[in-house]
Write a protein that holds these residues in place. Structure first.
Motif, PDB file in Angstrom:
ATOM      1  N   GLY A  62     -46.454 -10.364  89.126  1.00  0.00           N
ATOM      2  CA  GLY A  62     -45.321 -11.059  88.503  1.00  0.00           C
ATOM      3  C   GLY A  62     -45.284 -10.747  87.029  1.00  0.00           C
ATOM      4  O   GLY A  62     -45.790  -9.732  86.557  1.00  0.00           O
ATOM      5  N   GLY A  63     -44.683 -11.646  86.277  1.00  0.00           N
ATOM      6  CA  GLY A  63     -44.588 -11.413  84.843  1.00  0.00           C
ATOM      7  C   GLY A  63     -43.719 -12.448  84.174  1.00  0.00           C
ATOM      8  O   GLY A  63     -43.277 -13.443  84.788  1.00  0.00           O
ATOM      9  N   LEU A  64     -43.457 -12.200  82.919  1.00  0.00           N
ATOM     10  CA  LEU A  64     -42.706 -13.139  82.102  1.00  0.00           C
ATOM     11  C   LEU A  64     -41.223 -13.046  82.434  1.00  0.00           C
ATOM     12  O   LEU A  64     -40.646 -11.963  82.497  1.00  0.00           O
ATOM     13  N   VAL A  65     -40.612 -14.189  82.649  1.00  0.00           N
ATOM     14  CA  VAL A  65     -39.159 -14.264  82.781  1.00  0.00           C
ATOM     15  C   VAL A  65     -38.522 -14.798  81.507  1.00  0.00           C
ATOM     16  O   VAL A  65     -37.339 -14.606  81.265  1.00  0.00           O
ATOM     17  N   ARG A  66     -39.312 -15.479  80.709  1.00  0.00           N
ATOM     18  CA  ARG A  66     -38.940 -15.918  79.378  1.00  0.00           C
ATOM     19  C   ARG A  66     -40.173 -15.828  78.507  1.00  0.00           C
ATOM     20  O   ARG A  66     -41.271 -15.592  78.996  1.00  0.00           O
ATOM     21  N   ALA A  67     -39.979 -16.041  77.224  1.00  0.00           N
ATOM     22  CA  ALA A  67     -41.102 -15.919  76.308  1.00  0.00           C
ATOM     23  C   ALA A  67     -42.174 -16.962  76.583  1.00  0.00           C
ATOM     24  O   ALA A  67     -43.335 -16.779  76.208  1.00  0.00           O
ATOM     25  N   LYS A 102     -31.382 -18.453  61.475  1.00  0.00           N
ATOM     26  CA  LYS A 102     -31.740 -19.788  61.960  1.00  0.00           C
ATOM     27  C   LYS A 102     -31.517 -19.895  63.460  1.00  0.00           C
ATOM     28  O   LYS A 102     -32.307 -20.521  64.175  1.00  0.00           O
ATOM     29  N   GLN A 103     -30.441 -19.299  63.972  1.00  0.00           N
ATOM     30  CA  GLN A 103     -30.187 -19.353  65.407  1.00  0.00           C
ATOM     31  C   GLN A 103     -31.244 -18.581  66.184  1.00  0.00           C
ATOM     32  O   GLN A 103     -31.681 -19.023  67.251  1.00  0.00           O
ATOM     33  N   PHE A 104     -31.668 -17.434  65.653  1.00  0.00           N
ATOM     34  CA  PHE A 104     -32.741 -16.695  66.310  1.00  0.00           C
ATOM     35  C   PHE A 104     -34.034 -17.504  66.308  1.00  0.00           C
ATOM     36  O   PHE A 104     -34.760 -17.537  67.308  1.00  0.00           O
ATOM     37  N   THR A 105     -34.326 -18.157  65.192  1.00  0.00           N
ATOM     38  CA  THR A 105     -35.547 -18.961  65.107  1.00  0.00           C
ATOM     39  C   THR A 105     -35.507 -20.126  66.084  1.00  0.00           C
ATOM     40  O   THR A 105     -36.507 -20.433  66.744  1.00  0.00           O
ATOM     41  N   SER A 106     -34.356 -20.780  66.200  1.00  0.00           N
ATOM     42  CA  SER A 106     -34.228 -21.903  67.138  1.00  0.00           C
ATOM     43  C   SER A 106     -34.409 -21.446  68.580  1.00  0.00           C
ATOM     44  O   SER A 106     -34.872 -22.215  69.427  1.00  0.00           O
ATOM     45  N   ALA A 107     -34.042 -20.192  68.864  1.00  0.00           N
ATOM     46  CA  ALA A 107     -34.192 -19.662  70.228  1.00  0.00           C
ATOM     47  C   ALA A 107     -35.598 -19.137  70.495  1.00  0.00           C
ATOM     48  O   ALA A 107     -35.880 -18.668  71.600  1.00  0.00           O
ATOM     49  N   GLY A 108     -36.489 -19.188  69.488  1.00  0.00           N
ATOM     50  CA  GLY A 108     -37.868 -18.770  69.693  1.00  0.00           C
ATOM     51  C   GLY A 108     -38.197 -17.387  69.173  1.00  0.00           C
ATOM     52  O   GLY A 108     -39.285 -16.869  69.458  1.00  0.00           O
ATOM     53  N   TYR A 109     -37.297 -16.780  68.397  1.00  0.00           N
ATOM     54  CA  TYR A 109     -37.551 -15.452  67.853  1.00  0.00           C
ATOM     55  C   TYR A 109     -37.611 -15.545  66.325  1.00  0.00           C
ATOM     56  O   TYR A 109     -36.884 -16.327  65.725  1.00  0.00           O
ATOM     57  N   SER A 110     -38.459 -14.747  65.732  1.00  0.00           N
ATOM     58  CA  SER A 110     -38.584 -14.723  64.277  1.00  0.00           C
ATOM     59  C   SER A 110     -38.036 -13.409  63.745  1.00  0.00           C
ATOM     60  O   SER A 110     -38.069 -12.386  64.422  1.00  0.00           O
ATOM     61  N   VAL A 111     -37.524 -13.447  62.517  1.00  0.00           N
ATOM     62  CA  VAL A 111     -36.968 -12.266  61.869  1.00  0.00           C
ATOM     63  C   VAL A 111     -37.985 -11.748  60.861  1.00  0.00           C
ATOM     64  O   VAL A 111     -38.480 -12.500  60.028  1.00  0.00           O
ATOM     65  N   ALA A 112     -38.322 -10.464  60.988  1.00  0.00           N
ATOM     66  CA  ALA A 112     -39.348  -9.867  60.137  1.00  0.00           C
ATOM     67  C   ALA A 112     -38.835  -8.549  59.568  1.00  0.00           C
ATOM     68  O   ALA A 112     -37.831  -7.988  60.017  1.00  0.00           O
ATOM     69  N   GLU A 113     -39.553  -8.056  58.549  1.00  0.00           N
ATOM     70  CA  GLU A 113     -39.189  -6.790  57.925  1.00  0.00           C
ATOM     71  C   GLU A 113     -39.524  -5.598  58.828  1.00  0.00           C
ATOM     72  O   GLU A 113     -38.819  -4.607  58.847  1.00  0.00           O
ATOM     73  N   ILE A 151     -34.004 -10.323  76.031  1.00  0.00           N
ATOM     74  CA  ILE A 151     -33.000  -9.377  75.549  1.00  0.00           C
ATOM     75  C   ILE A 151     -31.598  -9.943  75.759  1.00  0.00           C
ATOM     76  O   ILE A 151     -30.745  -9.895  74.864  1.00  0.00           O
ATOM     77  N   ALA A 152     -31.358 -10.519  76.939  1.00  0.00           N
ATOM     78  CA  ALA A 152     -30.048 -11.113  77.212  1.00  0.00           C
ATOM     79  C   ALA A 152     -29.778 -12.287  76.280  1.00  0.00           C
ATOM     80  O   ALA A 152     -28.633 -12.493  75.839  1.00  0.00           O
ATOM     81  N   SER A 153     -30.804 -13.070  75.954  1.00  0.00           N
ATOM     82  CA  SER A 153     -30.628 -14.206  75.051  1.00  0.00           C
ATOM     83  C   SER A 153     -30.225 -13.746  73.650  1.00  0.00           C
ATOM     84  O   SER A 153     -29.321 -14.318  73.033  1.00  0.00           O
ATOM     85  N   VAL A 154     -30.874 -12.699  73.148  1.00  0.00           N
ATOM     86  CA  VAL A 154     -30.518 -12.170  71.824  1.00  0.00           C
ATOM     87  C   VAL A 154     -29.089 -11.641  71.830  1.00  0.00           C
ATOM     88  O   VAL A 154     -28.315 -11.873  70.886  1.00  0.00           O
ATOM     89  N   LEU A 190     -33.430  -3.081  71.580  1.00  0.00           N
ATOM     90  CA  LEU A 190     -34.454  -4.029  72.016  1.00  0.00           C
ATOM     91  C   LEU A 190     -35.243  -3.428  73.176  1.00  0.00           C
ATOM     92  O   LEU A 190     -34.662  -2.896  74.125  1.00  0.00           O
ATOM     93  N   LYS A 191     -36.546  -3.540  73.095  1.00  0.00           N
ATOM     94  CA  LYS A 191     -37.430  -3.002  74.127  1.00  0.00           C
ATOM     95  C   LYS A 191     -38.365  -4.107  74.613  1.00  0.00           C
ATOM     96  O   LYS A 191     -38.647  -5.068  73.887  1.00  0.00           O
ATOM     97  N   ILE A 192     -38.846  -3.945  75.841  1.00  0.00           N
ATOM     98  CA  ILE A 192     -39.811  -4.896  76.407  1.00  0.00           C
ATOM     99  C   ILE A 192     -41.211  -4.389  76.111  1.00  0.00           C
ATOM    100  O   ILE A 192     -41.572  -3.267  76.467  1.00  0.00           O
ATOM    101  N   ALA A 193     -41.996  -5.215  75.431  1.00  0.00           N
ATOM    102  CA  ALA A 193     -43.365  -4.840  75.090  1.00  0.00           C
ATOM    103  C   ALA A 193     -44.257  -4.967  76.323  1.00  0.00           C
ATOM    104  O   ALA A 193     -44.105  -5.890  77.138  1.00  0.00           O
ATOM    105  N   ASP A 194     -45.181  -4.015  76.474  1.00  0.00           N
ATOM    106  CA  ASP A 194     -46.168  -4.102  77.551  1.00  0.00           C
ATOM    107  C   ASP A 194     -47.112  -5.259  77.251  1.00  0.00           C
ATOM    108  O   ASP A 194     -47.848  -5.245  76.269  1.00  0.00           O
TER     109      ASP A 194
END
Length: 531
Positions: A386-391, A182-193, A224-227, A252-256
């Motif tokens: 530039g690029g993403l600093v957050r999702a 639930k905490q991951f979901t609230s932060a904008g991340y989903s948990v998957a298989e 990554i730091a947020s997780v 954790l890796k950064i996706a292109d």
């Protein structure tokens, strides 16, 4: 010498007879009178090893004895004496006086018995923990799955950790993993298989040999730091807290990721500002005081601040994408979209993505003996990186330049250009509005009216019209980033879409030429009255 040995033998036999008589106790525990010896009812006493108990009897003690070494009599003082527990077991302690005796049946328990009773009481609310006492060893066993219960157990056992063997462990229960999800979901991340670079923002949780592995592909370093901060906040994952039962590690890796960035130059006049209403675009509703908003954006002082010399300036946001922003301006009569461009860049790449739309004017530059052509470029140039600093937010470095074609004045060429170099933070799918540049525009329309007549002096005053207008123009730069959709696939084969292209284009060109020929063959009367 023989007389002395005979006397000693008689005394020894007498003592044995008296001792045997003293140990005879009635089965019913009542008072027994055997000759001149009176035995009082026996009593039972329970003590632990190392414990001393003071006991009083109704006569002055002359003799005492313990049947075993488990209990020891000490400190005899008149009618009182002390019994000390030496080791676990049973003993019969007997005390005598002249013609009277009393027995005490002593049970000596382990010294851990008080601790056993105390622990059993304090841990009674933890049914998952068992307290065992065997062979003078106190043992705790069990498995705790809840944070609050483990906290309570740690506080209790801290007082007894050197007196018992603790085999109680902590294992996080399903409710803890659900709360973490639930905490991951609230932060904008989903948990998957499963996780993959094509679906960034998903996390996979896997427990193996006491290690919680969190893996996945994210959009930026801040993700990554947020997780990792969320994991660090879970004290049940701290080995110091959970008794080395579990720890968390990350893979954790950064996706292109590629970003689409659209840029539009918009010209808006003071008159158009005054006509702005409360229109919306794609669900976008702005504040009712749009004039004050744009004035502050352009650097003017807000109306509610008196005596100020400067405004807010810089940039602001429209909570819609670039299309919605243009629809909003169009609904309010703003249609001066001067230039536009679009680039696609790789998130957080060091290279610039560049867009150029314009041309080149070759200007003769004369030297002493020769003349050469110097190319002067004009049009729209965009350089963005530039690029993403957050999702949901991107950092963009912009170099925007808009220039007009050079104009010859006397013997020189004059070129007008507008250039902006800035760095902004902009939420994805929203529009950053960069302002602060102003132009004074002058327009002259006319003369309009009847052909021939509008060119005749005096008569032209009745048959023609002419309008001059000077207006202050504010130049806005709209910038809107979004993540490129990498899942777009072709819906049909290219041959199906291009099979009839050549014939359709030829037919279209032929039809336009025929229509143009008809217009050229229009009546001479229409041509005479227009030029």
């Amino acid at each position: 010498m023989k007389s002395f040995g005979l006397i000693f033998s008689l005394l020894f036999c007498l003592c044995c007879v008296l001792s045997g008589a003293d140990e005879m106790v009635p089965a019913d525990g009542g008072v027994r009178n055997q000759g001149d010896l009176l035995s009082l009812p026996p009593e039972r006493i329970s003590i632990s090893t190392g414990e001393t108990r003071r006991i009083e009897v109704p006569f002055v003690i002359e003799r005492y004895r313990s049947s075993t070494l488990n209990a020891r009599v000490s400190q005899v003082d008149g009618r009182a004496f002390e019994v000390e527990g030496v080791s676990a077991g049973n003993a019969i302690v007997t005390v005598w006086a002249q013609g009277i005796s009393k027995e005490f049946r002593v049970t000596v328990s382990s010294s851990l018995m008080p601790i056993y009773r105390e622990l059993s009481r304090e841990l009674g609310d933890l049914p998952e923990v068992s307290v065992e006492l065997s062979d003078d060893v106190l043992t705790l066993r069990g498995e705790i799955t809840r944070v609050l219960r483990w906290d309570y157990f740690r506080r209790v056992i801290k007082r007894y950790e050197d007196r018992c063997r603790n085999y109680v462990t902590f294992q996080p229960g399903p409710e803890l993993f659900e709360e973490l999800k639930k905490q991951f979901t609230s932060a904008g991340y989903s948990v998957a298989e499963t996780v993959s670079p094509q679906t960034p923002g998903q996390l996979k949780l896997q427990v193996t040999n006491g290690v919680l592995m969190v893996s996945g592909y994210l959009l930026s370093e801040s993700d990554i730091a947020s997780v990792q901060r969320i994991l660090a906040s879970q004290k049940w994952l701290s080995p110091e807290w959970n008794g080395q039962a579990m720890r968390a590690e990350t893979d954790l890796k950064i996706a292109d990721t590629q970003l689409d960035v659209g840029v539009v130059f918009v010209g808006i006049t003071r008159t158009q500002l005054e006509r702005l209403g409360n229109s919306s675009a794609d669900g976008t509703v702005l504040s009712w005081n749009l004039i004050a908003w744009f004035r502050a954006l352009a650097g003017a002082a807000p109306d509610d601040l008196s005596g100020t010399s400067g405004g807010k300036g810089l940039y602001s946001y429209l909570n819609t994408d670039l299309k919605g922003s243009l629809v909003f301006f169009g609904n309010n009569g703003v249609s001066d979209f001067r230039d536009a461009g679009h680039v696609t860049l790789t998130s957080n790449s060091k290279n610039y993505a560049t867009y150029e739309n314009g041309g080149t004017l070759n200007v003769k530059v004369y030297g002493q003996d020769t003349a050469e052509l110097k190319p002067i470029e004009f049009g729209l140039k965009l350089k963005i990186r530039g690029g993403l600093v957050r999702a949901d937010e991107a950092r963009l470095e912009l170099e925007l330049e808009k220039s007009l074609a050079p104009v010859k004045q006397d013997e020189d060429y004059f070129q007008r250009s507008t250039k902006t170099t800035t760095e902004i933070l902009c939420p994805l799918n929203q529009t950053a509005v960069i302002a602060g540049q102003k132009d004074l525009t002058y327009s002259n329309s006319g003369p309009n009216g009847y052909a021939f007549l509008r060119h005749i002096p005096v008569i032209s005053w009745f048959a023609s019209s002419e309008e001059e207008q000077q207006e202050e123009m504010l130049l806005l730069i709209l910038v809107s980033p979004k993540i490129t959709d990498s899942k777009v696939h072709m819906t049909s084969l290219p041959s199906d879409d291009t099979r009839d292209v050549e014939s359709s284009i030829s037919r279209s060109i032929r039809e336009r030429r025929e229509k143009a020929g008809e217009q050229e063959s229009g009546g001479w009367f229409e041509k005479m009255f227009t030029w």
